[in-house]
Design an enzyme around this catalytic site. Sequence first.
Site, PDB file in Angstrom:
ATOM      1  N   GLY A  46      40.593  46.677  43.607  1.00 37.02           N
ATOM      2  CA  GLY A  46      39.729  47.119  44.724  1.00 37.02           C
ATOM      3  C   GLY A  46      40.482  47.335  46.002  1.00 37.02           C
ATOM      4  O   GLY A  46      41.430  46.657  46.168  1.00 37.02           O
ATOM      5  N   GLN A  51      41.741  48.662  55.041  1.00 37.71           N
ATOM      6  CA  GLN A  51      42.925  47.704  54.538  1.00 37.71           C
ATOM      7  C   GLN A  51      44.122  48.269  54.582  1.00 37.71           C
ATOM      8  O   GLN A  51      45.427  47.603  54.694  1.00 37.71           O
ATOM      9  CB  GLN A  51      42.829  46.931  53.173  1.00 37.71           C
ATOM     10  CG  GLN A  51      41.554  46.159  52.848  1.00 37.71           C
ATOM     11  CD  GLN A  51      41.349  45.534  51.482  1.00 37.71           C
ATOM     12  OE1 GLN A  51      40.720  46.365  50.689  1.00 37.71           O
ATOM     13  NE2 GLN A  51      41.995  44.424  51.283  1.00 37.71           N
ATOM     14  N   CYS A 113      41.534  38.525  47.822  1.00 31.99           N
ATOM     15  CA  CYS A 113      41.388  39.653  48.724  1.00 31.99           C
ATOM     16  C   CYS A 113      43.079  39.873  48.982  1.00 31.99           C
ATOM     17  O   CYS A 113      43.812  38.992  49.433  1.00 31.99           O
ATOM     18  CB  CYS A 113      40.622  39.376  49.980  1.00 31.99           C
ATOM     19  SG  CYS A 113      40.787  40.821  51.010  1.00 31.99           S
ATOM     20  N   LEU A 114      43.423  41.297  48.882  1.00 31.82           N
ATOM     21  CA  LEU A 114      44.531  41.552  49.259  1.00 31.82           C
ATOM     22  C   LEU A 114      45.064  41.322  50.704  1.00 31.82           C
ATOM     23  O   LEU A 114      46.050  41.207  51.073  1.00 31.82           O
ATOM     24  CB  LEU A 114      44.892  42.959  48.855  1.00 31.82           C
ATOM     25  CG  LEU A 114      44.975  43.282  47.260  1.00 31.82           C
ATOM     26  CD1 LEU A 114      44.925  44.773  47.102  1.00 31.82           C
ATOM     27  CD2 LEU A 114      45.996  42.557  46.667  1.00 31.82           C
ATOM     28  N   HIS A 155      32.405  43.299  47.601  1.00 34.16           N
ATOM     29  CA  HIS A 155      33.517  42.772  48.431  1.00 34.16           C
ATOM     30  C   HIS A 155      33.802  43.890  49.199  1.00 34.16           C
ATOM     31  O   HIS A 155      34.313  43.800  50.185  1.00 34.16           O
ATOM     32  CB  HIS A 155      34.408  42.210  47.373  1.00 34.16           C
ATOM     33  CG  HIS A 155      35.791  41.997  47.946  1.00 34.16           C
ATOM     34  ND1 HIS A 155      36.064  40.591  47.929  1.00 34.16           N
ATOM     35  CD2 HIS A 155      36.650  42.488  48.508  1.00 34.16           C
ATOM     36  CE1 HIS A 155      37.282  40.455  48.537  1.00 34.16           C
ATOM     37  NE2 HIS A 155      37.643  41.777  48.885  1.00 34.16           N
ATOM     38  N   GLU A 156      33.993  45.138  48.496  1.00 33.09           N
ATOM     39  CA  GLU A 156      34.590  46.196  49.157  1.00 33.09           C
ATOM     40  C   GLU A 156      33.840  46.757  50.293  1.00 33.09           C
ATOM     41  O   GLU A 156      34.282  47.239  51.415  1.00 33.09           O
ATOM     42  CB  GLU A 156      34.923  47.626  48.240  1.00 33.09           C
ATOM     43  CG  GLU A 156      35.946  47.082  47.032  1.00 33.09           C
ATOM     44  CD  GLU A 156      37.147  46.308  47.642  1.00 33.09           C
ATOM     45  OE1 GLU A 156      37.652  46.554  48.543  1.00 33.09           O
ATOM     46  OE2 GLU A 156      37.703  45.651  46.652  1.00 33.09           O
ATOM     47  N   HIS A 159      34.268  45.225  53.324  1.00 32.00           N
ATOM     48  CA  HIS A 159      35.253  45.640  54.432  1.00 32.00           C
ATOM     49  C   HIS A 159      34.917  46.567  55.460  1.00 32.00           C
ATOM     50  O   HIS A 159      35.287  46.663  56.264  1.00 32.00           O
ATOM     51  CB  HIS A 159      36.474  46.027  53.405  1.00 32.00           C
ATOM     52  CG  HIS A 159      37.443  44.974  52.846  1.00 32.00           C
ATOM     53  ND1 HIS A 159      38.018  44.147  53.605  1.00 32.00           N
ATOM     54  CD2 HIS A 159      37.685  44.529  51.649  1.00 32.00           C
ATOM     55  CE1 HIS A 159      38.812  43.385  52.817  1.00 32.00           C
ATOM     56  NE2 HIS A 159      38.541  43.544  51.584  1.00 32.00           N
TER      57      HIS A 159
HETATM   58  O1  GNR Z   1      42.126  42.331  43.945  1.00 27.13           O
HETATM   59  C1  GNR Z   1      41.061  42.018  44.185  1.00 27.13           C
HETATM   60  N1  GNR Z   1      40.542  40.909  43.294  1.00 27.13           N
HETATM   61  C2  GNR Z   1      39.188  40.649  43.502  1.00 27.13           C
HETATM   62  C3  GNR Z   1      38.898  39.360  42.740  1.00 27.13           C
HETATM   63  C4  GNR Z   1      37.528  39.036  42.832  1.00 27.13           C
HETATM   64  C5  GNR Z   1      36.691  39.339  43.819  1.00 27.13           C
HETATM   65  C6  GNR Z   1      37.126  40.518  44.585  1.00 27.13           C
HETATM   66  C7  GNR Z   1      38.488  41.310  44.298  1.00 27.13           C
HETATM   67  S1  GNR Z   1      38.714  42.641  45.238  1.00 27.13           S
HETATM   68  C8  GNR Z   1      40.566  42.404  45.473  1.00 27.13           C
HETATM   69  C9  GNR Z   1      41.267  43.532  46.137  1.00 27.13           C
HETATM   70  C10 GNR Z   1      40.678  43.588  47.565  1.00 27.13           C
HETATM   71  O2  GNR Z   1      41.108  42.419  48.358  1.00 27.13           O
HETATM   72  N2  GNR Z   1      39.750  44.484  47.693  1.00 27.13           N
HETATM   73  O3  GNR Z   1      39.364  44.616  48.950  1.00 27.13           O
HETATM   74 NI    NI Z   2      39.717  42.471  49.730  1.00 31.56          NI
END
Ligand code: GNR
Ligand code: NI
Length: 188
Positions: A46, A51, A113-114, A155-156, A159
């Site tokens: 995601g 980001q 998270c990236l 999660h997204e 952000h």
């Molecule tokens: O790549 C991602 N893996 C992930 C694993 C568990 C819960 C959420 C994520 S999202 C993350 C990519 C990211 O940072 N998205 O904002």
């Molecule tokens: Ni993230």
Amino acid sequence: MAIREILEVPDPRLKTVSTRVESFDDELKALVADMFETMYDANGIGLAAIQVGIPKRLLVIDLQPEDEDAEPEPCDHDGHHHHHQPTKREPRVFVNPEILDPAEETGTYQEGCLSVPDIYADVDRPKTCRVRWQDLDGNVHEEEMDGLMAVCIQHEMDHLEGVLFIDHLSRLKRTMALKKLEKLRKAA
Ligand code: GNR
Ligand code: NI
């Protein structure tokens, strides 16, 4: 199309509250194409626009894991070897997403998270939620999300409010996570 730079903690731009997308134009479609390219390049599932430094309420998701053992694509007859290509992609775009009715029941998932590279921690979130969003043409959709999709979209959406998964941890665990990240960066 271009791979864009992914912002990492402690970049203050990650704390921005993103604003609604109002123009469903070619610029938006170009941004989404770049976001997918950037997400796939980073092996993420995601990515939210903030980001890559764009404070718009826009996110992309593709839960399909890359499959190293996948059979080559049938169309791969040109002799090129496609590394790290998943068998089947399921790209999804969410513009101006909203969570309607999160379940009371929560589930725990080890998130990453990236923007917080190489750090993983358990986060509790509602197990399911109804999501309303717009597509790239501005049409409205609604769907009940569960499993990894429910985890990822929540999660997204964090952000979009300037919230990272480490913000859900205790102060001690968050401090430890950020110290570990500093250590990994110095070692690299
Ligand atoms: O790549 C991602 N893996 C992930 C694993 C568990 C819960 C959420 C994520 S999202 C993350 C990519 C990211 O940072 N998205 O904002
Ligand atoms: Ni993230």
